[in-house]
Design a protein around this motif. Structure first.
Motif, PDB file in Angstrom:
ATOM      1  N   TYR A 157       0.837  -1.192   0.000  1.00  0.00           N
ATOM      2  CA  TYR A 157       0.000   0.000   0.000  1.00  0.00           C
ATOM      3  C   TYR A 157       0.878   1.251   0.000  1.00  0.00           C
ATOM      4  O   TYR A 157       2.050   1.220   0.384  1.00  0.00           O
ATOM      5  N   ALA A 158       0.285   2.359  -0.454  1.00  0.00           N
ATOM      6  CA  ALA A 158       0.944   3.659  -0.413  1.00  0.00           C
ATOM      7  C   ALA A 158      -0.101   4.726  -0.152  1.00  0.00           C
ATOM      8  O   ALA A 158      -1.238   4.617  -0.597  1.00  0.00           O
ATOM      9  N   THR A 159       0.267   5.730   0.619  1.00  0.00           N
ATOM     10  CA  THR A 159      -0.589   6.901   0.812  1.00  0.00           C
ATOM     11  C   THR A 159       0.130   8.108   0.232  1.00  0.00           C
ATOM     12  O   THR A 159       1.366   8.171   0.232  1.00  0.00           O
ATOM     13  N   VAL A 160      -0.652   9.050  -0.258  1.00  0.00           N
ATOM     14  CA  VAL A 160      -0.048  10.249  -0.858  1.00  0.00           C
ATOM     15  C   VAL A 160      -0.911  11.465  -0.575  1.00  0.00           C
ATOM     16  O   VAL A 160      -2.129  11.389  -0.613  1.00  0.00           O
ATOM     17  N   ASP A 161      -0.284  12.575  -0.249  1.00  0.00           N
ATOM     18  CA  ASP A 161      -0.993  13.833  -0.100  1.00  0.00           C
ATOM     19  C   ASP A 161      -1.331  14.346  -1.495  1.00  0.00           C
ATOM     20  O   ASP A 161      -0.452  14.461  -2.357  1.00  0.00           O
ATOM     21  N   LEU A 162      -2.610  14.682  -1.720  1.00  0.00           N
ATOM     22  CA  LEU A 162      -3.006  15.137  -3.044  1.00  0.00           C
ATOM     23  C   LEU A 162      -2.277  16.416  -3.449  1.00  0.00           C
ATOM     24  O   LEU A 162      -2.135  16.707  -4.642  1.00  0.00           O
ATOM     25  N   ALA A 163      -1.802  17.176  -2.468  1.00  0.00           N
ATOM     26  CA  ALA A 163      -1.041  18.373  -2.794  1.00  0.00           C
ATOM     27  C   ALA A 163       0.218  18.024  -3.579  1.00  0.00           C
ATOM     28  O   ALA A 163       0.704  18.834  -4.383  1.00  0.00           O
ATOM     29  N   ALA A 164       0.749  16.811  -3.371  1.00  0.00           N
ATOM     30  CA  ALA A 164       1.943  16.393  -4.116  1.00  0.00           C
ATOM     31  C   ALA A 164       1.623  16.241  -5.600  1.00  0.00           C
ATOM     32  O   ALA A 164       2.466  16.496  -6.458  1.00  0.00           O
ATOM     33  N   VAL A 165       0.393  15.829  -5.909  1.00  0.00           N
ATOM     34  CA  VAL A 165      -0.017  15.705  -7.300  1.00  0.00           C
ATOM     35  C   VAL A 165      -0.023  17.078  -7.961  1.00  0.00           C
ATOM     36  O   VAL A 165       0.442  17.256  -9.092  1.00  0.00           O
ATOM     37  N   ALA A 166      -0.545  18.066  -7.240  1.00  0.00           N
ATOM     38  CA  ALA A 166      -0.573  19.421  -7.763  1.00  0.00           C
ATOM     39  C   ALA A 166       0.842  19.936  -7.988  1.00  0.00           C
ATOM     40  O   ALA A 166       1.124  20.615  -8.986  1.00  0.00           O
ATOM     41  N   ALA A 167       1.759  19.608  -7.079  1.00  0.00           N
ATOM     42  CA  ALA A 167       3.144  20.046  -7.223  1.00  0.00           C
ATOM     43  C   ALA A 167       3.780  19.445  -8.467  1.00  0.00           C
ATOM     44  O   ALA A 167       4.503  20.123  -9.210  1.00  0.00           O
ATOM     45  N   VAL A 168       3.499  18.173  -8.730  1.00  0.00           N
ATOM     46  CA  VAL A 168       4.039  17.515  -9.914  1.00  0.00           C
ATOM     47  C   VAL A 168       3.477  18.156 -11.172  1.00  0.00           C
ATOM     48  O   VAL A 168       4.191  18.373 -12.159  1.00  0.00           O
TER      49      VAL A 168
END
Length: 333
Positions: A157-168
């Motif tokens: 499993y992995a968790t990710v902050d959606l803000a990281a998607v915006a940064a990418v």
């Protein structure tokens, strides 16, 4: 500068004299980090940014290395990972069950956050209540809930902050999205015209988060996330981006603080199974109409129906005939 960034920058600098084996770089990165890993699969419905980033890094031009090559075993069976996207309060905002085939292909099934299901050990509840970072449960609780309703064993499993998607999205110069109607929402902050737009940063995050004012509320948001991440994947796998190693390093930096995986995940071996041109297919589990349950509105799931649908979708055979997902033109509500 982090140890990871320093290692990647060393590799880029060294390439002036000789080509560096990207997998050797990943091995060094992997050795430096245990629990917080920037190349984990990212959950936000559909395909994962980190899977694409891993493919980008592994696909850097790498003629035979001058040093001993790292041995990475080829997987003999598909691997299944659970991907959970977290909002800025740490709540589970999106959940994806992804199967990565031995050929690197990705099949991803979204489970709406309002799904009403059994959370093992705690009883019935919404899927997004199974895990809230720092407040409720552990990621393993979310894993067990998804395993119970889908009948699929989760390998990692992995968790990710959606803000990281915006940064990418900002690093790659924006991501193209398409709306069937104008969108303006004070809660998410989205403000976009109908038709095609290029979004990045805050506007990308707003596009992913909006649920108020959409005809199907959170279900439309799930489809938006699927369409957005398909578009982002195409952008990351553009040959110009693949050749821009400074941009690859920037993408890794954008993901570094926001992605967390289970401690047993061997990222190096996993990234070796990903391919830049692999096929990606997405869908959403079947569910009932939103209804009031115990004082809250939720989407009822029938475990028998969900298990049959997921088993068919994740198999190597034909896709289910009632498979929902983004329209072929990519334009969404």
């Amino acid at each position: 500068m982090t140890d990871q960034e320093a290692l990647i920058r060393e590799a880029i600098a060294a390439e002036a004299d000789e080509t560096v084996d990207a997998r050797a770089v990943l091995a060094a990165v992997h050795a430096k980090r245990s629990r917080r890993r920037p190349l984990a699969l990212l959950a936000a419905a559909g395909i994962t940014v980190a899977a694409v980033v891993a493919a980008v890094v592994v696909s850097l031009p790498t003629p035979p290395a001058q040093t001993e090559e790292l041995e990475v075993a080829t997987p003999v069976e598909p691997r299944t990972v659970l991907l959970a996207g977290l909002d800025d309060s740490g709540r589970t905002d999106s959940v994806v069950l992804a199967r990565v085939g031995v050929d690197g292909s990705v099949d991803a099934v979204s489970l709406p956050r309002d799904s009403w299901l059994d959370i093992p050990g705690r009883g019935m509840g919404k899927l997004n209540s199974a895990y809230v970072a720092g407040e409720v449960g552990e990621p393993q609780d979310l894993v067990r809930a998804v395993e119970a309703v889908t009948g699929v064993r989760v390998d990692h499993y992995a968790t990710v902050d959606l803000a990281a998607v915006a940064a990418v999205s900002a690093v790659v110069g924006g991501v193209e999205v398409c709306l069937t109607a104008p969108a303006s929402d004070e809660y998410s902050g989205v403000d976009l015209p109908a038709g095609r737009s290029t979004v990045s940063g805050d506007q990308a995050l707003a596009f992913l988060r909006q649920r108020h004012g959409l005809p199907n509320s959170d279900l439309d948001r799930v489809v938006r996330q699927q369409a957005f991440l398909r578009s982002l994947a195409a952008k990351l796998l553009d040959p110009a981006v693949l050749r821009d190693q400074a941009r690859v390093t920037a993408v890794l930096g954008a993901l570094e603080a926001g992605v967390h995986t289970d401690p047993g995940w061997n990222l190096l071996a996993f990234t070796a199974t990903l391919t830049p041109n692999a096929t990606v297919d997405t869908t959403t589990v079947p569910h009932g109409q939103a209804t009031e349950v115990e004082g809250t509105y939720a989407l009822p799931l029938d475990p028998t129906t969900v298990r049959a649908f997921v088993a068919e979708f994740l198999s190597d055979g034909p896709r289910p005939t009632n498979q929902p997902g983004p329209p072929s033109d990519g334009c969404v509500n």
